[in-house]
Structure formats: structure tokens, C-alpha cells
Write an enzyme that holds these catalytic residues in place. Structure first.
Site, PDB file in Angstrom:
ATOM      1  N   GLY A  81      52.260  25.871  45.660  1.00 15.79           N
ATOM      2  CA  GLY A  81      51.804  25.662  44.298  1.00 15.79           C
ATOM      3  C   GLY A  81      50.378  25.148  44.248  1.00 15.79           C
ATOM      4  O   GLY A  81      49.887  24.535  45.193  1.00 15.79           O
ATOM      5  N   CYS A  82      49.716  25.420  43.124  1.00 15.90           N
ATOM      6  CA  CYS A  82      48.392  24.874  42.842  1.00 15.90           C
ATOM      7  C   CYS A  82      48.429  24.323  41.422  1.00 15.90           C
ATOM      8  O   CYS A  82      49.475  23.861  40.982  1.00 15.90           O
ATOM      9  CB  CYS A  82      47.303  25.932  43.042  1.00 15.90           C
ATOM     10  SG  CYS A  82      47.441  27.346  41.936  1.00 15.90           S
ATOM     11  N   GLN A  83      47.343  24.411  40.678  1.00 16.19           N
ATOM     12  CA  GLN A  83      47.345  23.888  39.319  1.00 16.19           C
ATOM     13  C   GLN A  83      47.941  24.883  38.325  1.00 16.19           C
ATOM     14  O   GLN A  83      48.788  24.535  37.521  1.00 16.19           O
ATOM     15  CB  GLN A  83      45.924  23.501  38.878  1.00 16.19           C
ATOM     16  CG  GLN A  83      45.872  22.762  37.561  1.00 16.19           C
ATOM     17  CD  GLN A  83      46.595  21.427  37.605  1.00 16.19           C
ATOM     18  OE1 GLN A  83      46.623  20.733  38.613  1.00 16.19           O
ATOM     19  NE2 GLN A  83      47.212  21.057  36.495  1.00 16.19           N
TER      20      GLN A  83
END
Length: 166
Positions: A125-127
Site C-alpha cells: 500500500g501507499c497513500q
């Protein structure tokens, strides 16, 4: 808050098995992940003929996978990670913040290999979901076989009120 859509884990996994990408729907309630769910998702892992094509799953499915033993790789910058992250997440930035924006972390793969094995079950995951998809593609190309991208990223994680540190 808008009405929450009820989507079953078997329905999402069936969609993934047939090669469709999903967008992050909102779930009314998370169901516990099962060994059967993990086996079903195993059929859509990256590798083989579609080497660099990771699958994306809705954030609630990613949470269930984490509960079932998948490890969370957070590829946001150190500053973003310090501002809050999913419980149990490991931070290895895919990009670094520089004076002119973001630049690719040239040591990303090396750092991932120091912590994860190529057969480890990883959710990334990232933002918002863009960097994590790039990172997942790179890991698939490098031979990782159980990489799953989180559609919507940490923004969706927070929006769904899933457990975070900070």
C-alpha cells in the site's frame, strides 16, 4: 456518510480469478479471513505467464488478508509513514521526497529482499494506490510470486476505519 455496499469476499475473489481489476468498494462489515480465501486468492498471484501484472484488491480484502498472515509493505515516504500507518506495516519507500518532487528509491528492491522472501505473501500500500501498483509490478518482475496491491491505499484504509498506529 454514504451507504455502504455489501460485497462478499468470495465474489471479489471470483472476480479477481477471472482477471478483472477491482475498485475499492466500501464494505458494511469485514468478515474474518479464511484459509479458503487465501487459497482462492493464490490463483491470482503474480508470476508465471503474466509476470509483471499484480492484482489489486479492495482495502477490506487487504485487511482480511493481513489478518490471515499476509505482511503489509507500506511504500510511502518516511514522513507519510510517521504520520500514521496500518498496524504491523513495514515501511520501505518506493520513492523519496527531494527538492524537486519525488524520485525513485534506487535501493527499493535490495531493501525489500533484506526483509521479505520472494514467496512471502505481501500486500502493498501507499497513500492512494499509484506508487504501490508500481512497486508491486517491480516486485512481480523481480520474481516475487505472492504480491497483492491495495486499491485506494492508506487513504481508503483510514476511510474504512481500519486499525492504524497514530
Amino acid at each position: 456518510m454514504a451507504a455502504l455496499a455489501r460485497v462478499s469476499l468470495p465474489a471479489v475473489l471470483a472476480t479477481l480469478r477471472h482477471g478483472a481489476r477491482t475498485t475499492p468498494p466500501r464494505f458494511a462489515a469485514a468478515r474474518p479471513a479464511t484459509a479458503a480465501a487465501k487459497r482462492m486468492l493464490g490463483s491470482v498471484r503474480c508470476g508465471g505467464a503474466e509476470a509483471a501484472v499484480p492484482r489489486s484488491v479492495p482495502v477490506r480484502v487487504a485487511y482480511e488478508l493481513q489478518q490471515a498472515g499476509y505482511r503489509y509493505l507500506d511504500v510511502r515516504t518516511e514522513g507519510e509513514f510517521a504520520g500514521g500507518h496500518p498496524v504491523g506495516a513495514v515501511n520501505i519507500p518506493y520513492m523519496h521526497k527531494t527538492g524537486s518532487g519525488l524520485t525513485k528509491n534506487t535501493h527499493f528492491l535490495e531493501k525489500v529482499l533484506a526483509i521479505f522472501g520472494k514467496e512471502d505473501e505481501i500486500i502493498i500500500g501507499c497513500q492512494s494506490g499509484k506508487r504501490s501498483l508500481m512497486a508491486a509490478s517491480e516486485l512481480c518482475s523481480a520474481g516475487f510470486i505472492a504480491v497483492t496491491d491495495i486499491a485506494g491505499g492508506f487513504s481508503a484504509w483510514r476511510e474504512n476505519e481500519l486499525p492504524t498506529n497514530q
